[in-house]
Design a protein around this motif. Structure first.
Motif, short mmCIF file in Angstrom:
data_model
loop_
_atom_site.label_atom_id
_atom_site.label_comp_id
_atom_site.label_asym_id
_atom_site.label_seq_id
_atom_site.Cartn_x
_atom_site.Cartn_y
_atom_site.Cartn_z
N THR A 156 0.73 -1.14 0.21
CA THR A 156 -0.09 -0.01 0.16
C THR A 156 0.93 1.09 -0.05
O THR A 156 1.67 1.51 0.85
CB THR A 156 -0.79 0.02 1.15
OG1 THR A 156 -1.75 -1.21 1.22
CG2 THR A 156 -1.89 1.17 1.32
N CYS A 205 -0.02 8.42 0.51
CA CYS A 205 0.40 9.84 0.21
C CYS A 205 -0.21 10.64 1.28
O CYS A 205 -1.34 10.73 1.27
CB CYS A 205 0.18 10.14 -1.08
SG CYS A 205 0.92 11.81 -1.90
N SER A 245 -2.87 4.39 -2.74
CA SER A 245 -2.70 3.79 -3.85
C SER A 245 -2.47 2.25 -3.72
O SER A 245 -1.58 2.05 -2.71
CB SER A 245 -1.78 4.49 -4.86
OG SER A 245 -1.94 6.16 -4.83
N ASP A 266 2.69 -0.49 -7.19
CA ASP A 266 2.99 -0.12 -8.44
C ASP A 266 4.72 0.10 -8.60
O ASP A 266 5.08 0.60 -7.88
CB ASP A 266 2.50 1.10 -9.15
CG ASP A 266 2.79 1.30 -10.41
OD1 ASP A 266 3.82 1.16 -10.85
OD2 ASP A 266 1.48 1.78 -11.22
N LEU A 318 1.93 13.42 -9.98
CA LEU A 318 0.91 13.73 -8.56
C LEU A 318 0.15 14.88 -9.17
O LEU A 318 0.57 15.82 -8.70
CB LEU A 318 1.43 13.56 -7.48
CG LEU A 318 0.60 13.79 -6.16
CD1 LEU A 318 -0.58 12.81 -6.16
CD2 LEU A 318 1.18 14.13 -4.86
N ASP A 350 -5.57 14.59 -6.41
CA ASP A 350 -4.94 13.32 -5.75
C ASP A 350 -4.87 12.08 -6.60
O ASP A 350 -5.24 11.21 -5.86
CB ASP A 350 -5.67 13.41 -4.33
CG ASP A 350 -5.46 14.45 -3.14
OD1 ASP A 350 -4.49 15.35 -3.58
OD2 ASP A 350 -5.98 14.48 -2.37
N LEU A 351 -4.45 12.34 -7.71
CA LEU A 351 -4.32 11.20 -8.50
C LEU A 351 -2.73 11.06 -9.03
O LEU A 351 -2.29 12.15 -9.43
CB LEU A 351 -5.37 11.25 -9.57
CG LEU A 351 -6.66 11.15 -9.30
CD1 LEU A 351 -7.68 11.46 -10.84
CD2 LEU A 351 -7.09 9.71 -8.81
N TRP A 352 -2.41 9.68 -9.30
CA TRP A 352 -1.10 9.72 -9.86
C TRP A 352 -1.21 9.19 -10.98
O TRP A 352 -2.29 8.55 -11.67
CB TRP A 352 -0.40 8.33 -8.96
CG TRP A 352 0.03 8.66 -7.79
CD1 TRP A 352 -0.62 8.43 -6.59
CD2 TRP A 352 1.14 9.35 -7.26
NE1 TRP A 352 0.05 8.81 -5.47
CE2 TRP A 352 1.35 9.28 -5.88
CE3 TRP A 352 2.35 9.94 -7.90
CZ2 TRP A 352 2.31 9.83 -5.21
CZ3 TRP A 352 3.45 10.32 -7.31
CH2 TRP A 352 3.27 10.47 -5.71
N ARG A 353 -0.37 9.67 -12.14
CA ARG A 353 -0.53 9.15 -13.54
C ARG A 353 1.02 9.15 -14.04
O ARG A 353 1.66 9.47 -13.45
CB ARG A 353 -1.40 10.06 -14.13
CG ARG A 353 -0.98 11.47 -14.52
CD ARG A 353 -1.92 12.15 -15.38
NE ARG A 353 -1.76 13.51 -15.73
CZ ARG A 353 -1.14 13.95 -16.75
NH1 ARG A 353 -0.65 13.04 -17.44
NH2 ARG A 353 -0.64 15.22 -16.66
#
Length: 360
Positions: free
Chosen positions: A178, A181, A196, A199, A229, A234-237
Motif C-alpha cells: 500500500t 500519500c 494507492s 506499482d 501527482l 489527488d491522482l497519480w498518473r
C-alpha cells in the motif's frame, strides 16, 4: 528623507528598479522613506518581484564544514550575483533540506524524525508543520525519512502543499504494497491522505529532482517514465519520456524545470541533450539544445544538472558547481568546495529561487 526629492521618476519606474534588488537590499530600501515602503508592501509589487525572480534560477547546496558532517552550511550559487551563504539558524533545529520550490524550502529535523518545516531562507520566515498521522516507512539513506518528499508552491495564489509518500508497513512486518500519500495544505493547515495500490513505478525515483509545473509534482522513475501527482485531484498518473531518450549504458537522464516548463536533460559521454515539454496536454517534447561536453570531458561521469533557464544550465559535480551559458556556449566554475566534505555536492543540491513568499 523625502524620496520625491531624490529624483522625478514615476512610481512605475521606481517599482521596476526595486523589483530587481536582492531581497536583503529590498528590505533595507523599505525603510528609506514612506513612499518606498508603501510601494514595496503592495500586492502588485510582490507579484512583479516574484515574476522577475523566477527567471533567475539558482542552486542551493548543503556543504559540511568538516569530515564529520555535523555542521552544515547552505551555499547559494547565483548566475547573476555569484556565491553567497545562507543560514537556517532561525529554525533553532538541525535540519536537512528535503525539497525546494519557488523560494520555499521543506526541511526535516535530523534529531526528531517526523518533524518538518517550511521556510523562506531569504525572509527568514518559517512554519512548523503539524505532525502527520501517517509515517511512510520506505527509508532513504542517510536520512531515514519518507522516500518521497515534494513541495509545491503556487506563487500567484501564495499557497503551498507538502507531500510525504511511502509504502505502509505495520510494525514487524514487510511493506504490504500500500502506497500512502499525505498532503499538507497551507490554506487549511491540515493533512489529507490517500492510498494507492502497489506499482513498480513508485520505486527507484530521484528524490531531489521533483518538479512542480501545471499544478502537479513530477518525479523521474527508474522505469523510463515520469510519475505525476495531480494535487487538484489527488491522482497519480504516468508520462512517457521523449522517444529519442536512450536509457542504455552511458546515458543518464534528469528531470528539471525550464522557465515554467517541464524539461528532460540527457547526458552521455560526449553530449548533453535538452528537451522541453512545450505542450503539456499533448505531451509534445521539443529538443531545444544539444551541447558538446568535450570541454569538460574529465568531469562528465560525475556531473549532474540541477537548475536551468533558457539562458544557462547550473550543474554540480563532486566538488564544484559549474554554469554553462547556452548562448555563448561557455563553461565556467562558479563554486568549489575547499574542505573535506564527505558527500558529493550533487547529493544535496537543489534548484532555488529568491522570492517574496510567506509560509505563515
Amino acid at each position: 528623507m523625502n524620496c520625491h526629492k531624490v529624483g522625478y521618476f514615476p512610481d512605475e519606474v521606481v517599482l521596476q528598479i526595486l523589483a530587481r534588488l536582492p531581497i536583503k537590499s529590498l528590505f533595507r530600501a523599505k525603510i528609506v522613506c514612506k513612499l518606498w515602503h508603501r510601494l514595496v508592501s503592495e500586492e502588485y509589487f510582490v507579484h512583479l518581484y516574484n515574476e522577475l525572480s523566477v527567471r533567475n534560477s539558482m542552486v542551493l547546496v548543503e556543504v559540511s564544514d568538516s569530515s564529520e558532517s555535523t555542521n552544515m552550511s547552505l551555499i547559494c550559487v547565483d548566475n547573476l550575483r555569484g556565491v553567497s551563504e545562507l543560514s537556517l539558524d532561525f529554525l533553532k533545529d538541525r535540519v536537512k533540506v528535503r525539497a525546494s520550490c519557488n523560494g520555499l524550502l521543506c526541511c526535516s529535523s535530523i534529531p526528531d524524525k517526523g518533524i518538518f518545516y517550511v521556510c523562506n531562507p531569504m525572509t527568514r520566515e518559517f512554519r512548523l508543520l503539524p505532525r502527520s498521522r501517517e509515517r511512510p516507512v520506505t527509508r532513504f539513506y542517510p536520512d531515514g525519512e519518507a522516500a518521497l518528499v515534494g513541495l509545491a508552491c503556487d506563487l500567484p495564489g501564495q499557497k503551498y502543499n507538502v507531500v510525504l509518500a511511502g509504502y505502509h508497513r505495520t510494525f514487524g512486518h514487510r511493506p504490504d504494497g500500500t502506497f500512502i500519500c499525505s498532503v499538507f495544505d497551507s490554506e487549511s493547515s491540515k493533512w489529507r491522505k490517500f492510498v494507492s495500490l502497489q506499482d513498480e513505478h513508485f520505486t527507484h525515483m530521484s528524490k531531489n529532482q521533483v518538479v512542480f509545473v501545471n499544478g502537479a509534482l513530477h518525479w523521474l522513475t527508474g522505469s523510463a517514465c515520469i510519475l505525476i501527482l495531480d494535487l487538484n485531484y489527488d491522482l497519480w498518473r504516468k508520462m512517457q519520456l521523449p522517444d529519442e531518450v536512450g536509457r542504455g549504458p552511458g546515458n543518464r537522464v534528469y528531470l528539471l524545470e525550464s522557465d515554467g516548463y517541464l524539461s528532460v536533460i540527457q547526458i552521455s559521454e560526449a553530449w548533453m541533450n535538452i528537451w522541453v515539454l512545450k505542450n503539456y496536454e499533448r505531451e509534445d517534447w521539443n529538443l531545444v539544445d544539444r551541447v558538446s561536453l568535450r570541454c569538460i570531458r574529465g568531469l562528465v561521469p560525475g556531473i549532474f544538472p540541477i537548475s536551468q533557464t533558457q539562458e544557462y544550465v547550473l550543474l554540480a559535480t563532486h566538488k564544484q558547481i559549474l554554469v554553462y551559458q547556452r548562448k555563448s556556449r561557455v563553461w565556467k566554475e562558479m563554486y568549489s568546495v575547499k574542505n573535506g566534505s564527505t558527500l558529493p555536492l550533487w547529493f544535496s543540491a537543489h534548484s532555488f529561487r529568491s522570492t517574496i513568499f510567506s509560509c505563515q
